[in-house]
Structures are given as structure tokens and as C-alpha cells.
Design an enzyme around this catalytic site. Structure first.
Site, PDB file in Angstrom:
ATOM      1  N   LYS A  30       0.848  -1.200   0.000  1.00 54.17           N
ATOM      2  CA  LYS A  30       0.000   0.000   0.000  1.00 54.17           C
ATOM      3  C   LYS A  30       0.873   1.235   0.000  1.00 54.17           C
ATOM      4  O   LYS A  30       2.024   1.239   0.460  1.00 54.17           O
ATOM      5  CB  LYS A  30      -0.958   0.023   1.185  1.00 54.17           C
ATOM      6  CG  LYS A  30      -0.299   0.133   2.574  1.00 54.17           C
ATOM      7  CD  LYS A  30       0.033   1.551   3.004  1.00 54.17           C
ATOM      8  CE  LYS A  30       0.806   1.593   4.319  1.00 54.17           C
ATOM      9  NZ  LYS A  30       1.381   2.916   4.640  1.00 54.17           N
ATOM     10  N   ASP A  88      -2.998  -1.456   9.435  1.00 57.61           N
ATOM     11  CA  ASP A  88      -3.004  -1.568   7.975  1.00 57.61           C
ATOM     12  C   ASP A  88      -3.547  -2.905   7.471  1.00 57.61           C
ATOM     13  O   ASP A  88      -3.782  -3.064   6.269  1.00 57.61           O
ATOM     14  CB  ASP A  88      -1.582  -1.404   7.415  1.00 57.61           C
ATOM     15  CG  ASP A  88      -1.029  -0.004   7.596  1.00 57.61           C
ATOM     16  OD1 ASP A  88      -1.836   0.933   7.715  1.00 57.61           O
ATOM     17  OD2 ASP A  88       0.202   0.143   7.614  1.00 57.61           O
TER      18      ASP A  88
END
Length: 301
Positions: free
Chosen positions: A11, A141
Site C-alpha cells: 500500500k 493496515d
């Protein structure tokens, strides 16, 4: 059940707003996550006991890979097994491609991949809601690594809401051979911004830029509150950002808490041109596009 392979993406944070530390020491964040096509592959194979092994390309510093038993994959397995009241069994192999300790959530990707793979290997039938709940226990996350795409994250980043993002964005990714501690970056943020607002700002401009599909508009809206403390701790990152802009990138950005830097480009060809220029000074330069899917099964023909 035979071996199960799951792929999970890195990401980047298109927007990372950070609020002042709360009494419990955590910082509220508002972020826009974006999954890009740098992925780790995790394969889980049936076994009577439990074990994890990791492999990585030559350009990785193998010393930063977690030791046996200390991997987030071990924790993911333990939590999923405890949720169902079953023993954690299986042999897990992780093939790394996401930079380690680079601000791209490679560990979170591995945790998400482990949850999906082991749920299938054990035929556990975990609901999506429960899987996301376990993911949130593993790290802020990890829920996004399950979802992928582009998403708005709030709270500690673990409350995730998908964002419509129909464009394809092209990035040049430059990892760093030297890691950068996330807690150290947050501590330095507190030192540099003692009067930070209690709540981070909302990414209205970024969301509008995504909806426009215009890379130049997106470049203007990219934002990371941790970039300043990361660059202050590592001035070489600021120099890299300058080199990327000189190479023609629309915008450079520290990824999360760093030290990986990412550069937005107009197209695939533009990204390859920027990468070729940066390769003159950096041993490892990658090109990736996004958004891509979250943790998902890999089917081999």
C-alpha cells in the site's frame, strides 16, 4: 485440502493526516490507502505442526526479515485458530516482493494473506466481518490489505471504507537499503509539531482528485504529515524526492512513515522513463500501478 496460495499487495498512502498523540500514546489518523501491484505471495500447505519460512529477492537485506516465531504470520495464525478453537497447523512459505520496513505495509500484507490462506486451508468459514475484526487486532493496515483497491481509513487507520477509484495510476517506487523506525518517525512528528490538531484534516481535495481521474490534479493533492519528520531524520529522502521531480515525475512522496519514496507519473511509459533516470543513482527502482485487489487466492492453470 491441498496447498493454498494467496497474493497480497503493498500500500501507499495518498493522504496521511496525523493528529496529536492521545493519552494512550496512539495518534488518530485519516488516510487514503491505495493498493499497488507490488505483492507478496504466501503459500500454506497442510501439516501436523506449524512453521513459517520466508524468501526474498537478492536486493533485499535479509537481516531485516523477522525471526522464526516472531513473524506477524505467526500471530495471524494464532488469532485465527483461537477464534475457531482449533490448533494452528500448516507450513507457510512467504515469497517477499514488498520492501521490508519501507512504509508499504509488507508485514500487513503477509498477515492478510495468512488469514485468507489459513481460513481456506482449515476450511474455517470465517465471516468477512470476523476476518476484518481479527485483521484489526494484528495492525492498523491489515484490514486494508484484505480489501485492497483505494479506501478511506480513520481511527488508527483500521476503520476502512472503500473509495470509488476508476482510474489507473502509475508509480515509480524507490526502496531504501536502510530502514526507518515507524515509532521514531511518530516521536519526531510530536517534537516537530507540538501543537498538532487533535484530529487530522479530512482528505476532501484528494478524494475529488481521485474522482477526476486526472494525474496532475492528484499530484497536487497528495499529502503526508509524516513526510517532514521522516525527511528531517533522513535528509537523503529529501534529496531523492528532488531527484524524482527532476526526472520528470509529477510528484514525489514518502510512503507512510518511510523510507520508501514513490513518484506519481502520467502513464506507464512515463513511469518507465522516470524509473530509467532514477536507476542511474539507485540500485533498485520499481514500477507499479494501482489500484489493485486486496489479498486474494492465486489460481494456477
Amino acid at each position: 485440502m491441498s496447498a493454498v496460495t494467496v497474493r497480497a499487495p503493498a500500500k501507499i498512502n495518498l493522504h496521511l493526516g496525523v493528529g496529536a498523540a492521545r493519552p494512550d500514546g496512539f495518534h488518530p489518523v485519516t488516510t487514503v490507502y491505495h493498493a499497488v501491484g507490488l505483492c507478496d505471495d504466501l503459500t500454506a500447505t497442510p501439516a501436523d505442526d506449524w512453521g513459517v519460512c520466508m524468501s526474498a529477492p537478492d536486493w533485499f537485506d535479509a537481516s531485516v526479515l523477522p525471526a522464526d516465531g516472531a513473524n506477524i504470520v505467526d500471530r495471524a495464525a494464532a488469532l485465527l485458530a483461537a477464534h475457531h478453537g482449533i490448533p494452528a497447523t500448516g507450513l507457510v512459505s512467504v515469497v517477499k516482493a514488498i520492501p521490508v520496513a519501507g512504509g508499504m505495509a509488507g508485514g500487513s500484507a503477509d498477515a492478510a494473506a495468512a488469514l485468507v490462506a489459513l481460513d481456506r486451508l482449515w476450511d474455517a468459514g470465517t465471516t468477512d466481518e470476523d476476518l476484518l475484526g481479527i485483521a484489526a487486532q494484528l495492525g492498523s493496515d491489515v484490514p486494508f490489505a484484505l480489501l485492497g483497491g483505494t479506501a478511506l481509513g480513520t481511527g488508527r487507520g483500521d476503520v476502512v471504507e472503500p473509495v470509488t477509484d476508476e482510474a489507473t495510476w502509475w508509480w515509480v517506487v524507490v526502496p531504501s537499503a536502510q530502514g526507518l523506525s515507524t515509532p521514531a518517525v511518530y516521536r519526531h512528528f510530536d517534537e516537530m509539531f507540538p501543537d498538532a490538531a487533535a484530529e487530522p484534516r479530512h482528505p476532501n481535495a484528494l478524494l475529488a482528485a481521485l474522482a477526476s481521474g486526472d494525474p496532475r490534479r492528484l499530484a497536487l493533492a497528495l499529502h503526508n504529515d509524516l513526510e517532514a519528520p521522516a525527511v528531517d531524520l533522513r535528509p537523503d529522502l529529501g534529496e531523492l524526492l528532488d531527484r524524482g521531480r527532476d526526472a520528470g515525475a509529477l510528484r514525489g512522496l514518502v510512503s507512510g512513515s518511510g523510507p520508501t519514496c514513490v513518484f506519481l507519473c502520467e502513464s506507464a511509459d512515463h513511469a518507465r522513463d522516470v524509473a530509467a533516470t532514477l536507476e542511474r543513482a539507485h540500485p533498485q527502482v520499481l514500477v507499479a500501478n494501482g489500484p489493485v485487489a486486496g489479498a486474494h487466492l492465486v489460481e494456477y492453470a
